[in-house]
Design a protein around this motif. Structure first.
Motif, PDB file in Angstrom:
ATOM      1  N   SER A 111       3.018   7.542 -11.698  1.00 43.55           N
ATOM      2  CA  SER A 111       2.508   7.950 -10.384  1.00 43.55           C
ATOM      3  C   SER A 111       3.622   8.306  -9.408  1.00 43.55           C
ATOM      4  CB  SER A 111       1.650   6.833  -9.786  1.00 43.55           C
ATOM      5  OG  SER A 111       2.418   5.658  -9.567  1.00 43.55           O
ATOM      6  N   ARG A 112       4.872   8.002  -9.748  1.00 38.79           N
ATOM      7  CA  ARG A 112       5.981   8.264  -8.820  1.00 38.79           C
ATOM      8  C   ARG A 112       6.090   9.727  -8.393  1.00 38.79           C
ATOM      9  NH1 ARG A 112      11.180   4.850 -11.173  1.00 38.79           N
ATOM     10  NH2 ARG A 112      10.163   2.805 -11.314  1.00 38.79           N
ATOM     11  N   PRO A 113       5.943  10.689  -9.304  1.00 38.18           N
ATOM     12  CA  PRO A 113       6.081  12.089  -8.874  1.00 38.18           C
ATOM     13  C   PRO A 113       4.941  12.577  -7.967  1.00 38.18           C
ATOM     14  CG  PRO A 113       6.412  11.865 -11.256  1.00 38.18           C
ATOM     15  CD  PRO A 113       5.821  10.591 -10.773  1.00 38.18           C
ATOM     16  N   ILE A 114       3.839  11.823  -7.897  1.00 34.93           N
ATOM     17  CA  ILE A 114       2.702  12.254  -7.065  1.00 34.93           C
ATOM     18  C   ILE A 114       2.951  11.774  -5.640  1.00 34.93           C
ATOM     19  CG2 ILE A 114       0.193  12.339  -6.862  1.00 34.93           C
ATOM     20  CD1 ILE A 114      -0.014  11.366  -9.726  1.00 34.93           C
ATOM     21  N   ASP A 115       3.677  12.570  -4.877  1.00 35.46           N
ATOM     22  CA  ASP A 115       4.077  12.200  -3.520  1.00 35.46           C
ATOM     23  C   ASP A 115       3.028  12.699  -2.524  1.00 35.46           C
ATOM     24  OD1 ASP A 115       5.591  11.204  -1.473  1.00 35.46           O
ATOM     25  OD2 ASP A 115       6.826  12.993  -1.278  1.00 35.46           O
ATOM     26  N   VAL A 116       2.499  11.794  -1.720  1.00 33.85           N
ATOM     27  CA  VAL A 116       1.486  12.172  -0.733  1.00 33.85           C
ATOM     28  C   VAL A 116       1.827  11.540   0.610  1.00 33.85           C
ATOM     29  CG1 VAL A 116      -0.344  12.390  -2.462  1.00 33.85           C
ATOM     30  CG2 VAL A 116      -0.026  10.210  -1.284  1.00 33.85           C
ATOM     31  N   ASP A 117       1.328  12.170   1.674  1.00 28.24           N
ATOM     32  CA  ASP A 117       1.522  11.657   3.027  1.00 28.24           C
ATOM     33  C   ASP A 117       0.276  10.878   3.431  1.00 28.24           C
ATOM     34  OD1 ASP A 117       2.528  11.162   5.512  1.00 28.24           O
ATOM     35  OD2 ASP A 117       1.920  13.098   6.364  1.00 28.24           O
ATOM     36  N   LEU A 118       0.108   9.714   2.805  1.00 26.44           N
ATOM     37  CA  LEU A 118      -1.081   8.895   3.010  1.00 26.44           C
ATOM     38  C   LEU A 118      -0.621   7.458   3.226  1.00 26.44           C
ATOM     39  CD1 LEU A 118      -4.189   9.434   2.897  1.00 26.44           C
ATOM     40  CD2 LEU A 118      -4.139   8.649   0.535  1.00 26.44           C
ATOM     41  N   PRO A 119      -1.143   6.759   4.241  1.00 25.41           N
ATOM     42  CA  PRO A 119      -0.727   5.370   4.485  1.00 25.41           C
ATOM     43  C   PRO A 119      -0.910   4.508   3.240  1.00 25.41           C
ATOM     44  CG  PRO A 119      -2.050   6.165   6.320  1.00 25.41           C
ATOM     45  CD  PRO A 119      -2.127   7.218   5.252  1.00 25.41           C
ATOM     46  N   LEU A 120       0.023   3.571   3.040  1.00 28.71           N
ATOM     47  CA  LEU A 120      -0.027   2.728   1.847  1.00 28.71           C
ATOM     48  C   LEU A 120      -1.320   1.912   1.769  1.00 28.71           C
ATOM     49  CD1 LEU A 120       3.622   1.367   1.525  1.00 28.71           C
ATOM     50  CD2 LEU A 120       2.420   2.863  -0.058  1.00 28.71           C
ATOM     51  N   SER A 121      -1.792   1.434   2.922  1.00 29.64           N
ATOM     52  CA  SER A 121      -3.024   0.643   2.899  1.00 29.64           C
ATOM     53  C   SER A 121      -4.218   1.486   2.468  1.00 29.64           C
ATOM     54  CB  SER A 121      -3.281   0.016   4.271  1.00 29.64           C
ATOM     55  OG  SER A 121      -3.343   1.003   5.277  1.00 29.64           O
ATOM     56  N   THR A 122      -4.212   2.765   2.821  1.00 29.60           N
ATOM     57  CA  THR A 122      -5.289   3.658   2.397  1.00 29.60           C
ATOM     58  C   THR A 122      -5.224   3.904   0.888  1.00 29.60           C
ATOM     59  OG1 THR A 122      -5.271   4.745   4.564  1.00 29.60           O
ATOM     60  CG2 THR A 122      -6.342   5.922   2.756  1.00 29.60           C
ATOM     61  N   VAL A 123      -4.020   4.147   0.390  1.00 33.90           N
ATOM     62  CA  VAL A 123      -3.836   4.321  -1.051  1.00 33.90           C
ATOM     63  C   VAL A 123      -4.285   3.063  -1.785  1.00 33.90           C
ATOM     64  CG1 VAL A 123      -2.131   4.640  -2.879  1.00 33.90           C
ATOM     65  CG2 VAL A 123      -1.941   5.953  -0.764  1.00 33.90           C
ATOM     66  N   GLN A 124      -3.860   1.911  -1.285  1.00 35.43           N
ATOM     67  CA  GLN A 124      -4.191   0.628  -1.919  1.00 35.43           C
ATOM     68  C   GLN A 124      -5.698   0.413  -1.943  1.00 35.43           C
ATOM     69  OE1 GLN A 124      -2.521  -2.691   0.179  1.00 35.43           O
ATOM     70  NE2 GLN A 124      -3.756  -4.188  -0.902  1.00 35.43           N
ATOM     71  N   ALA A 125      -6.363   0.657  -0.814  1.00 34.66           N
ATOM     72  CA  ALA A 125      -7.808   0.410  -0.718  1.00 34.66           C
ATOM     73  C   ALA A 125      -8.594   1.256  -1.709  1.00 34.66           C
ATOM     74  CB  ALA A 125      -8.281   0.685   0.705  1.00 34.66           C
ATOM     75  N   TRP A 126      -8.323   2.552  -1.716  1.00 32.65           N
ATOM     76  CA  TRP A 126      -9.092   3.438  -2.592  1.00 32.65           C
ATOM     77  C   TRP A 126      -8.750   3.226  -4.062  1.00 32.65           C
ATOM     78  CZ3 TRP A 126     -13.375   5.888  -1.394  1.00 32.65           C
ATOM     79  CH2 TRP A 126     -13.658   6.095  -0.046  1.00 32.65           C
ATOM     80  N   ALA A 127      -7.488   2.880  -4.354  1.00 35.43           N
ATOM     81  CA  ALA A 127      -7.123   2.567  -5.741  1.00 35.43           C
ATOM     82  C   ALA A 127      -7.876   1.326  -6.215  1.00 35.43           C
ATOM     83  CB  ALA A 127      -5.616   2.362  -5.858  1.00 35.43           C
ATOM     84  N   MET A 128      -7.994   0.332  -5.344  1.00 37.39           N
ATOM     85  CA  MET A 128      -8.754  -0.868  -5.697  1.00 37.39           C
ATOM     86  C   MET A 128     -10.219  -0.540  -5.947  1.00 37.39           C
ATOM     87  SD  MET A 128      -7.293  -3.815  -3.124  1.00 37.39           S
ATOM     88  CE  MET A 128      -5.797  -4.719  -3.490  1.00 37.39           C
ATOM     89  N   LEU A 129     -10.803   0.291  -5.096  1.00 34.90           N
ATOM     90  CA  LEU A 129     -12.221   0.624  -5.241  1.00 34.90           C
ATOM     91  C   LEU A 129     -12.468   1.475  -6.486  1.00 34.90           C
ATOM     92  CD1 LEU A 129     -13.094   1.326  -1.487  1.00 34.90           C
ATOM     93  CD2 LEU A 129     -13.744  -0.669  -2.877  1.00 34.90           C
ATOM     94  N   VAL A 130     -11.542   2.389  -6.785  1.00 32.09           N
ATOM     95  CA  VAL A 130     -11.654   3.155  -8.028  1.00 32.09           C
ATOM     96  C   VAL A 130     -11.546   2.215  -9.228  1.00 32.09           C
ATOM     97  CG1 VAL A 130     -10.514   4.873  -9.497  1.00 32.09           C
ATOM     98  CG2 VAL A 130     -10.855   5.344  -7.066  1.00 32.09           C
TER      99      VAL A 130
END
Length: 296
Positions: free
Chosen positions: A165-184
């Motif tokens: 996942s390292r090459p997938i660089d996005v401008d998204l807050p870490l908490s948002t990434v964490q939340a949606w990854a958990m829900l997925v």
């Protein structure tokens, strides 16, 4: 202090999993944990960030990838594995994760291949897992070996997800990434649970089950992952990977104190070999990181 706190919270999660598995099917248990954790972190992201959900295809790709490998497959395998071995033993197998991460980083061309000392470290870490598995002579597929093998596959999934996942660089807050990854990940686990023949009616709601779910969902889920991403940003991946070697100490200590579990000498030897392997692989980075911890 945050590093020690994270070690305590994640180390305690293995005891909570042991307790919860007495009454809940493993994959359903993991799904319920991340239902709680994902909802809490999403609420935090909605109130404290300017981006509470992914928008672009690249952002959805990242959270889906993390959700599948780092929360879905990883937790399914860990919980199933702990149904065969104790959480304390599983925590030691999971400590191989940083070594696997380094291996995947080399394979995918993100890091340079290890030299002879690094290769020796990788072999030492693998030998450590064999010691933890402690297969019985003439019975390579005994319960302990199967459990260790399943947990090892979970650690492989997490390490692969971390690196790929390292090459997938996005401008998204870490908490948002964490939340949606958990829900997925939770959605994946809910789909996988009935495929294993698990049914909700088989779950028993007891005070200990509720306590385990609250701890795993709120404390070691939402709170601990928030600490992890904060420390990852401050310390870097090599330094934060050291939490994988403090977790087993906490997990085994609490398992002895709370559950009365003891640990075999071969398992302790395996843990020492795994840590030695990591130290050999990352010796330069660890030396560079030492001043950071001294300053803090």
């Amino acid at each position: 202090m945050l590093f020690v706190l994270l070690s305590l919270l994640w180390g305690g999660s293995f005891v909570a999993i042991d307790i919860g598995l007495r009454d809940l099917p493993p994959v359903l248990f993991a799904a319920m944990r991340y239902d709680i954790a994902g909802a809490l972190v999403l609420g935090y992201a909605a109130h404290r960030t300017d981006r509470w959900r992914p928008r672009s295809r690249r952002e959805w790709t990242l959270v889906s990838f993390l959700g599948l490998f780092m929360f879905g497959a990883y937790n399914a395998l860990i919980y199933i594995g702990i149904d065969h071995v104790s959480g304390a033993v599983a925590s030691i197998v999971i400590s191989l994760g940083p070594v696997l991460t380094a291996g995947f980083a080399t394979t995918l061309g993100i890091e340079e291949p290890p030299n002879r000392i690094g290769a020796l470290g990788f072999l030492a870490a693998i030998a450590g897992v064999v010691l933890v598995a402690d297969p019985s002579p003439g019975a390579l597929l005994d319960t302990n070996t199967i459990g260790v093998g399943i947990v090892l596959l979970g650690s492989v999934s997490f390490a692969f997800g971390t690196v790929a996942s390292r090459p997938i660089d996005v401008d998204l807050p870490l908490s948002t990434v964490q939340a949606w990854a958990m829900l997925v990940g939770a959605a994946f686990l809910h789909l996988a649970s009935p495929l294993r023949g698990e049914v909700f009616s088989a779950a028993a709601v007891t005070p200990s089950t509720v306590a385990a779910l609250v701890y795993l969902g709120v404390i070691s889920g939402a709170v601990a992952y928030a600490l992890y991403f904060r420390l990852l940003d401050q310390l870097g991946p090599t330094e934060i990977n050291l939490v994988g070697y403090t977790e087993p100490v906490v997990a085994n200590g609490l398992s002895w104190l709370v559950l009365g579990q003891t640990i075999a000498l071969s398992t302790l030897g395996g843990f020492a070999a795994i840590f030695t392997g990591f130290a050999l692989l990352k010796r330069k980075a660890l030396l560079d990181a030492a001043p950071i911890f001294r300053r803090r």
